[in-house]
Write a protein that holds these residues in place. Structure first.
Motif, short mmCIF file in Angstrom:
data_model
loop_
_atom_site.label_atom_id
_atom_site.label_comp_id
_atom_site.label_asym_id
_atom_site.label_seq_id
_atom_site.Cartn_x
_atom_site.Cartn_y
_atom_site.Cartn_z
N ASP A 110 9.80 4.87 15.29
CA ASP A 110 8.87 5.99 15.47
C ASP A 110 7.65 5.89 14.57
N ALA A 111 7.05 4.71 14.55
CA ALA A 111 5.91 4.48 13.67
C ALA A 111 4.59 4.84 14.36
N SER A 112 3.66 5.31 13.57
CA SER A 112 2.30 5.59 14.04
C SER A 112 1.42 5.76 12.81
N PRO A 113 0.10 5.78 12.98
CA PRO A 113 -0.76 6.02 11.81
C PRO A 113 -0.49 7.35 11.13
N LYS A 114 0.21 8.27 11.80
CA LYS A 114 0.53 9.56 11.18
C LYS A 114 1.80 9.50 10.35
N THR A 115 2.60 8.45 10.54
CA THR A 115 3.86 8.34 9.78
C THR A 115 3.74 7.39 8.60
N GLY A 116 2.56 6.80 8.42
CA GLY A 116 2.37 5.87 7.32
C GLY A 116 0.90 5.63 7.04
N SER A 117 0.63 4.84 6.01
CA SER A 117 -0.74 4.52 5.61
C SER A 117 -0.91 3.01 5.55
N HIS A 118 -1.95 2.53 6.18
CA HIS A 118 -2.28 1.10 6.17
C HIS A 118 -3.20 0.83 4.97
N VAL A 119 -2.71 0.08 4.00
CA VAL A 119 -3.48 -0.20 2.80
C VAL A 119 -3.49 -1.70 2.52
N GLN A 120 -4.45 -2.13 1.72
CA GLN A 120 -4.52 -3.53 1.31
C GLN A 120 -4.67 -3.58 -0.20
N CYS A 121 -3.87 -4.43 -0.82
CA CYS A 121 -3.86 -4.52 -2.28
C CYS A 121 -4.12 -5.95 -2.74
N TYR A 122 -5.04 -6.11 -3.66
CA TYR A 122 -5.38 -7.42 -4.20
C TYR A 122 -4.93 -7.57 -5.65
N CYS A 123 -4.07 -6.68 -6.12
CA CYS A 123 -3.71 -6.71 -7.53
C CYS A 123 -2.97 -8.00 -7.90
N LYS A 124 -3.00 -8.31 -9.18
CA LYS A 124 -2.37 -9.54 -9.66
C LYS A 124 -0.85 -9.49 -9.48
N ASP A 125 -0.26 -8.29 -9.54
CA ASP A 125 1.18 -8.19 -9.34
C ASP A 125 1.57 -8.59 -7.91
N CYS A 126 0.85 -8.07 -6.93
CA CYS A 126 1.17 -8.43 -5.54
C CYS A 126 0.97 -9.92 -5.30
N LEU B 168 -0.09 -14.17 1.97
CA LEU B 168 -1.21 -13.34 1.51
C LEU B 168 -2.39 -13.48 2.47
N MET B 169 -3.28 -12.51 2.43
CA MET B 169 -4.51 -12.59 3.20
C MET B 169 -5.41 -13.67 2.58
N SER B 170 -6.48 -14.02 3.27
CA SER B 170 -7.29 -15.16 2.85
C SER B 170 -7.89 -15.00 1.45
N ARG B 171 -8.12 -13.78 1.02
CA ARG B 171 -8.71 -13.54 -0.31
C ARG B 171 -7.64 -13.16 -1.33
N GLY B 172 -6.35 -13.30 -0.96
CA GLY B 172 -5.27 -13.01 -1.88
C GLY B 172 -4.71 -11.61 -1.77
N GLY B 173 -5.12 -10.88 -0.76
CA GLY B 173 -4.64 -9.51 -0.59
C GLY B 173 -3.30 -9.45 0.14
N THR B 174 -2.65 -8.30 -0.01
CA THR B 174 -1.41 -8.03 0.70
C THR B 174 -1.67 -6.87 1.64
N ASP B 175 -1.33 -7.05 2.90
CA ASP B 175 -1.54 -6.05 3.95
C ASP B 175 -0.25 -5.24 4.07
N ILE B 176 -0.32 -3.94 3.79
CA ILE B 176 0.88 -3.12 3.64
C ILE B 176 0.80 -1.85 4.48
N PHE B 177 1.94 -1.47 5.06
CA PHE B 177 2.08 -0.18 5.72
C PHE B 177 3.04 0.65 4.90
N GLN B 178 2.52 1.69 4.26
CA GLN B 178 3.35 2.55 3.40
C GLN B 178 3.94 3.68 4.24
N THR B 179 5.25 3.86 4.14
CA THR B 179 5.92 4.91 4.89
C THR B 179 7.19 5.34 4.14
N THR B 180 8.11 5.99 4.83
CA THR B 180 9.35 6.43 4.20
C THR B 180 10.51 5.54 4.64
#
Length: 197
Positions: free
Chosen positions: A21-37, A50-62
């Motif tokens: 039951d996923a949708s943009p209303k049930t989660g947040s699409h974020v991208q993180c370039y932090c050194k930890d990720c 990782l993405m081409s510039r070192g980012g991580t493409d993440i869908f945050q939900t429950t």
């Protein structure tokens, strides 16, 4: 917007899950370039996720919306530090799949978008609403940080909604006694240093 079940798979296909039951209303699409990720991916030898510039493409939900459907025995986890995020991966091929917190006090999971399968993924996760730690991206055109407060508000809003639904502590990541289903290994300082790009 209609909700969709999204299949999740590791690179070799031995581990699988579904986000229900996923949708943009049930989660947040974020991208993180932090050194930890970035270090998390490098620690697994999975920098190619990782993405081409070192980012991580993440869908945050429950976590309640996540169900492991295949290869549960392959699920493993590590932490970059004793109190860091629990970084879950499929040990069959060292594919990063989920990030969770160290307890069930906050109903949260970050799913790696590149493990999601099917034509509906882009519409289901929606547009990127936040970019974090852009200053740690690999060299290239400027990337701006934005949306951090909005993403944080959404995490809290989803948590309280989960509390009201009664499923805030549900999901496949913790046992009934609230201990992680797999004990995360904590990287040594030497391992962490070696993994940091």
């Amino acid at each position: 917007m209609a909700k969709t079940d999204i299949a999740i798979a590791c690179r070799c296909g031995e581990f699988g899950a579904v986000l229900k039951d996923a949708s943009p209303k049930t989660g947040s699409h974020v991208q993180c370039y932090c050194k930890d990720c970035q270090a998390g991916a490098h620690a697994l030898g999975a920098a190619d996720t990782l993405m081409s510039r070192g980012g991580t493409d993440i869908f945050q939900t429950t976590p309640a919306g996540v169900e492991i459907t295949k290869g549960a025995g392959h699920l493993a986890a590590f932490r970059l530090s004793p109190r860091g995020l629990i970084r879950c991966y499929a040990a069959c091929c060292d594919t990063p799949v989920f990030n969770t917190l160290g307890s069930t006090k906050l109903s949260f999971v970050g799913l790696f978008v590149n493990t999601m399968q099917g034509d509906a993924v882009d519409k289901t996760v929606g547009k990127v609403i936040a970019v974090n730690s852009a200053e740690s991206a690999k060299p290239g055109p400027a990337i701006k940080n934005y949306g951090f407060n909005k993403a944080g508000f959404n995490v809290l809003a989803r948590h309280f909604a989960a509390v009201l639904r009664g499923d805030a502590k549900k999901g496949p990541f913790f046992d009934s006694d609230r201990t992680p289903v797999v004990t995360p290994r904590v990287l040594s300082k030497e391992e962490r240093k070696a993994a940091t790009p």
